[in-house]
Design a protein around this motif. Sequence first.
Motif, PDB file in Angstrom:
ATOM      1  N   SER A 148       3.560 -12.170   4.346  1.00  0.00           N
ATOM      2  CA  SER A 148       4.588 -12.501   5.425  1.00  0.00           C
ATOM      3  C   SER A 148       3.702 -14.029   5.869  1.00  0.00           C
ATOM      4  N   ASP A 255       9.848 -11.750  12.864  1.00  0.00           N
ATOM      5  CA  ASP A 255       8.883 -11.833  12.580  1.00  0.00           C
ATOM      6  C   ASP A 255       8.829 -10.133  12.415  1.00  0.00           C
ATOM      7  N   TYR A 258       6.884  -4.001  11.343  1.00  0.00           N
ATOM      8  CA  TYR A 258       6.697  -3.265  11.768  1.00  0.00           C
ATOM      9  C   TYR A 258       8.656  -1.949  11.355  1.00  0.00           C
ATOM     10  N   SER A 295       7.438  -7.606   5.267  1.00  0.00           N
ATOM     11  CA  SER A 295       6.663  -7.488   4.831  1.00  0.00           C
ATOM     12  C   SER A 295       6.125  -6.141   3.985  1.00  0.00           C
ATOM     13  N   SER A 297       3.112  -5.036   3.446  1.00  0.00           N
ATOM     14  CA  SER A 297       1.747  -4.574   3.744  1.00  0.00           C
ATOM     15  C   SER A 297       1.556  -3.850   4.830  1.00  0.00           C
ATOM     16  N   LYS A 298       2.990  -3.151   5.243  1.00  0.00           N
ATOM     17  CA  LYS A 298       2.123  -1.875   5.999  1.00  0.00           C
ATOM     18  C   LYS A 298       3.219  -0.372   5.201  1.00  0.00           C
ATOM     19  N   ARG A 305      -0.359  -8.451  -1.263  1.00  0.00           N
ATOM     20  CA  ARG A 305       0.208 -10.016  -0.489  1.00  0.00           C
ATOM     21  C   ARG A 305       1.427 -10.304  -0.605  1.00  0.00           C
TER      22      ARG A 305
HETATM   23  C1  PLP Z   1       3.188  -9.625  13.407  1.00  0.00           C
HETATM   24  C2  PLP Z   1       2.509  -9.154  12.154  1.00  0.00           C
HETATM   25  N1  PLP Z   1       3.339 -10.773  11.279  1.00  0.00           N
HETATM   26  C3  PLP Z   1       2.484 -11.097  10.398  1.00  0.00           C
HETATM   27  C4  PLP Z   1       1.783 -10.820   9.755  1.00  0.00           C
HETATM   28  C5  PLP Z   1       1.029 -10.931   8.330  1.00  0.00           C
HETATM   29  O1  PLP Z   1       1.588  -9.825   7.340  1.00  0.00           O
HETATM   30  P1  PLP Z   1       1.466 -10.130   6.145  1.00  0.00           P
HETATM   31  O2  PLP Z   1       0.145  -8.918   5.354  1.00  0.00           O
HETATM   32  O3  PLP Z   1       2.490  -9.589   5.370  1.00  0.00           O
HETATM   33  O4  PLP Z   1       0.947 -11.527   5.766  1.00  0.00           O
HETATM   34  C6  PLP Z   1       1.365  -9.569  10.495  1.00  0.00           C
HETATM   35  C7  PLP Z   1      -0.385  -9.109   9.979  1.00  0.00           C
HETATM   36  O5  PLP Z   1      -1.250  -7.857  10.829  1.00  0.00           O
HETATM   37  C8  PLP Z   1       1.543  -9.628  12.333  1.00  0.00           C
HETATM   38  O6  PLP Z   1       1.202  -7.983  12.313  1.00  0.00           O
END
Ligand code: PLP
Length: 466
Positions: A148, A255, A258, A295, A297-298, A305
């Motif tokens: 993201s 954004d 989480y 995202s 990612s978590k 990515r």
């Molecule tokens: C609030 C926030 N936005 C975006 C990101 C970026 O995440 P991504 O791994 O999807 O690039 C993070 C990563 O920690 C984040 O905490």
Amino acid sequence: MSSPAEVRIPECARKHEAGTATGQNFPDSFYAPFLSEVAKSRQPSPIRSLLPLEATPGLLSLLAGKPNPTTFPFTSFSFTASAPPTEEGHGGGEDVALSLTGADLAAALQYGPTGGMASLVDWLVKLQQTVHGRSPGEGWTLSVGSGSQDLLSKAIIALLNPGDPVLVQSPVYAGVIPLFHSLHCEQIEVDADADGISSVSLRTILEGWPAEKPKPRVLYTIPYGGNPTGATATLARRREVLQLAREHDLLIMEDDPYYYLFYDTGPRAPSYFAMERADASCAGHPTGRVLRFDSISKILSAGMRIGFVSGPAPLVRAIDAHTATANLQPASLTQAVAAKLLAAWGHDGFLRHTHGVSAFYRAKRDVFEAAMQRHLAGLAEWAPPQSGLFFWFKLLLPGEGDSAQIVRTEAFERGVLALPGTVFLPNGRTSAYVRAAFSLLSAEEVDEALRRLRETVLAVKAASTT
Ligand SMILES: Cc1ncc(COP(=O)(O)O)c(C=O)c1O
């Protein structure tokens, strides 16, 4: 179909079927004043803009310089993934064995669409429909990016001209501050507390805005588990923020990496992306002020990515136009792996998996909280996070309180590393706050880290009184 937790979307919106909402979407022309000069002057990629035509039946394409996949050495990719937990929340059974072969393998190794592989995009669009009540074909679209962060940085370039004012929830994710900074944007800090972004602060800023000064057009906010605070915006706050966006003609950059980690199991507030559609159905407001960033990612993997942006087509197209010239597309291989896994799990399985992830971090949060009570009670103040991976706490230091020197030097020398609050403040002023990630350490390590932090704070306090 199970959902992450019951989302409080109004009845009239739950009932609405695709195309039956009473509210309209904004027309494409609505977005022209929101797009930056860079976005407006960006020329389409001469090759990528023609790529969709390759799908024309019977066409022989001499267009793109795609390498012939028979020359690639990879003959298959096989991997295993855990099965998602059962409906009852028990651990999954046998691992699922998956592989990329044939057409899947060819797509995984080849250039692909700028906005993401069709199979993954389709799956994610259905996810947004399930989770946020946004049906496809209703004036929004979705693109995949290289995390993201990639999409956020491109959106910021697409929406802001150098020097523009931008409304930023504060404290804020330290990863966006340099993006606004490099455009010399005036970052207007909107306060946030344990209930998330403060709509009172937002209203005060907007209503007191000098008449002669161009007004901000964009608000950046993290609605669930704000990084660094861990706070989640209440439903009432979200309603007011969305209403203010309408009154003051703002776009909301939502954004939300989480979202799926939210720790409460009771009813939860809808995303802005869901709320604006619900309001279209219930109150007739036009839809299209929210650009939402998700995202994986978590919840699936940070190293793959993959992130995705959902929102008005003209804005997503502006992001795609940037991708088409900057990095062409997100990596095909990781998209193919994600698409394969998600198709095997289905949306239900994915949501059950996210429940498991949120339960995992909830337990870690509780362990950290208990250690905070043991070691820092009376030395720090905090509100436990409702989502995300961080504790945000204020050190009760003498005077104004500045955590930077303590965290960067004194604590580090005692063997504990964290981030000082100042790095999360767009204007970089001093702060007594500290952000500590609780995602990785074991209970014993957490106990030791916070014991070392306690020693540090006690030493600093003792030194200040001598
Ligand atoms: C609030 C926030 N936005 C975006 C990101 C970026 O995440 P991504 O791994 O999807 O690039 C993070 C990563 O920690 C984040 O905490």
